[in-house]
Motif scaffolding. Structure first.
Motif, PDB file in Angstrom:
ATOM      1  N   LEU A  79       0.542  -1.235  -0.030  1.00 56.35           N
ATOM      2  CA  LEU A  79       0.136  -0.020  -0.054  1.00 56.35           C
ATOM      3  C   LEU A  79       0.831   1.345   0.022  1.00 56.35           C
ATOM      4  O   LEU A  79       0.324   2.280  -0.143  1.00 56.35           O
ATOM      5  N   ALA A 122      -0.797  -2.797  -7.349  1.00 55.54           N
ATOM      6  CA  ALA A 122      -2.282  -2.714  -7.005  1.00 55.54           C
ATOM      7  C   ALA A 122      -3.109  -3.882  -7.250  1.00 55.54           C
ATOM      8  O   ALA A 122      -4.002  -4.012  -6.313  1.00 55.54           O
ATOM      9  N   VAL A 125      -2.689  -6.060  -4.507  1.00 54.59           N
ATOM     10  CA  VAL A 125      -3.529  -5.537  -3.264  1.00 54.59           C
ATOM     11  C   VAL A 125      -5.207  -5.899  -3.264  1.00 54.59           C
ATOM     12  O   VAL A 125      -5.784  -6.559  -2.556  1.00 54.59           O
ATOM     13  N   ILE A 126      -5.393  -5.993  -4.804  1.00 53.60           N
ATOM     14  CA  ILE A 126      -6.875  -6.326  -4.906  1.00 53.60           C
ATOM     15  C   ILE A 126      -7.144  -7.561  -4.710  1.00 53.60           C
ATOM     16  O   ILE A 126      -8.298  -7.998  -4.243  1.00 53.60           O
ATOM     17  N   SER A 140      -3.765   4.618   2.692  1.00 54.06           N
ATOM     18  CA  SER A 140      -2.916   4.447   1.727  1.00 54.06           C
ATOM     19  C   SER A 140      -2.679   6.008   1.125  1.00 54.06           C
ATOM     20  O   SER A 140      -2.720   6.945   1.892  1.00 54.06           O
ATOM     21  N   LEU A 148      -5.120   2.182  -7.643  1.00 54.44           N
ATOM     22  CA  LEU A 148      -5.787   1.141  -6.931  1.00 54.44           C
ATOM     23  C   LEU A 148      -7.349   1.241  -7.625  1.00 54.44           C
ATOM     24  O   LEU A 148      -7.800   0.303  -7.998  1.00 54.44           O
ATOM     25  N   TRP A 152      -9.205  -1.254  -9.916  1.00 53.27           N
ATOM     26  CA  TRP A 152     -10.623  -2.034  -9.462  1.00 53.27           C
ATOM     27  C   TRP A 152     -11.669  -2.296 -10.546  1.00 53.27           C
ATOM     28  O   TRP A 152     -12.240  -3.204 -10.485  1.00 53.27           O
TER      29      TRP A 152
END
Length: 199
Positions: A79, A122, A125-126, A140, A148, A152
């Motif tokens: 992040l 990213a 993280v997703i 973040s 991000l 998404w």
């Protein structure tokens, strides 16, 4: 039950105020940044969070703490903000004097991260977020938060340029019809700066 992601950009710092790119430099919030983080906490009180994730940088962790969620926070290294390399501490207006056509989301930063590298982070993280259930608070940074959000909803890193993200802002990443195949942005860049929750 799918996850609902509450994406929170850290509060104001001296460098976010001056417009300097702040990647790896680990600075703290200003007094206003601290105040705005506490106000965010007031807004988030009504929500029960199943998970809280934070960037390891002080400005994100401090925002998380002041918002009242620090006790539940797990540090997520992915992040962190974009690594600006040679452009760390510089302002966009000054970079453009040297490179008039430069755009972070297209060009990255010399000796820093490329757009592809930030996109990979990213997406990691997703993937992590999608493995979790319930409400998730994510603390973040500005440029990484924009990437991000773009990733998404299936956009490219280059298209993240169209998503402004203010300090101490709240955004929500969700799903239409509670369907994982239909990711949406349910709220974007809600902050005192944009329209507000001032007294």
């Amino acid at each position: 039950m799918n996850s609902k992601i509450f994406l929170i950009r850290h509060g104001e710092t001296a460098w976010s105020l001056s417009g300097q790119h702040t990647g790896r430099t680990d600075i703290v919030l200003t007094a206003k940044g601290e105040q705005d983080a506490r106000k965010l906490g007031e807004r988030l009180q009504a929500t029960n969070f199943n998970h809280v994730l934070s960037s390891p940088r002080q400005r994100a962790r401090q925002t998380c703490d002041l918002a009242g969620l620090g006790g539940a926070a797990q540090i997520e290294p992915d992040l962190v903000e974009w690594n600006y390399g040679d452009y760390e501490g510089q302002r966009t207006v000054d970079i453009l004097k040297m490179r008039p056509d430069w755009n972070l989301f297209q060009d990255g930063a010399p000796n820093g991260e490329t757009p592809a590298q930030v996109s990979s982070r990213a997406k990691r993280v997703i993937d992590h977020l999608k493995s979790l259930q319930g409400n998730i608070a994510v603390f973040s940074h500005g440029h990484f938060g924009r990437v991000l959000a773009a990733c998404w909803i299936g956009l490219t890193v280059s298209e993240a340029r169209y998503f402004l993200l203010s300090p101490a802002s709240l955004s929500i990443l969700d799903y239409e019809h509670n369907n994982p195949a239909e990711p949406v942005i349910a709220l974007w860049n809600d902050s005192e700066e944009t329209w507000g929750f001032a007294d």
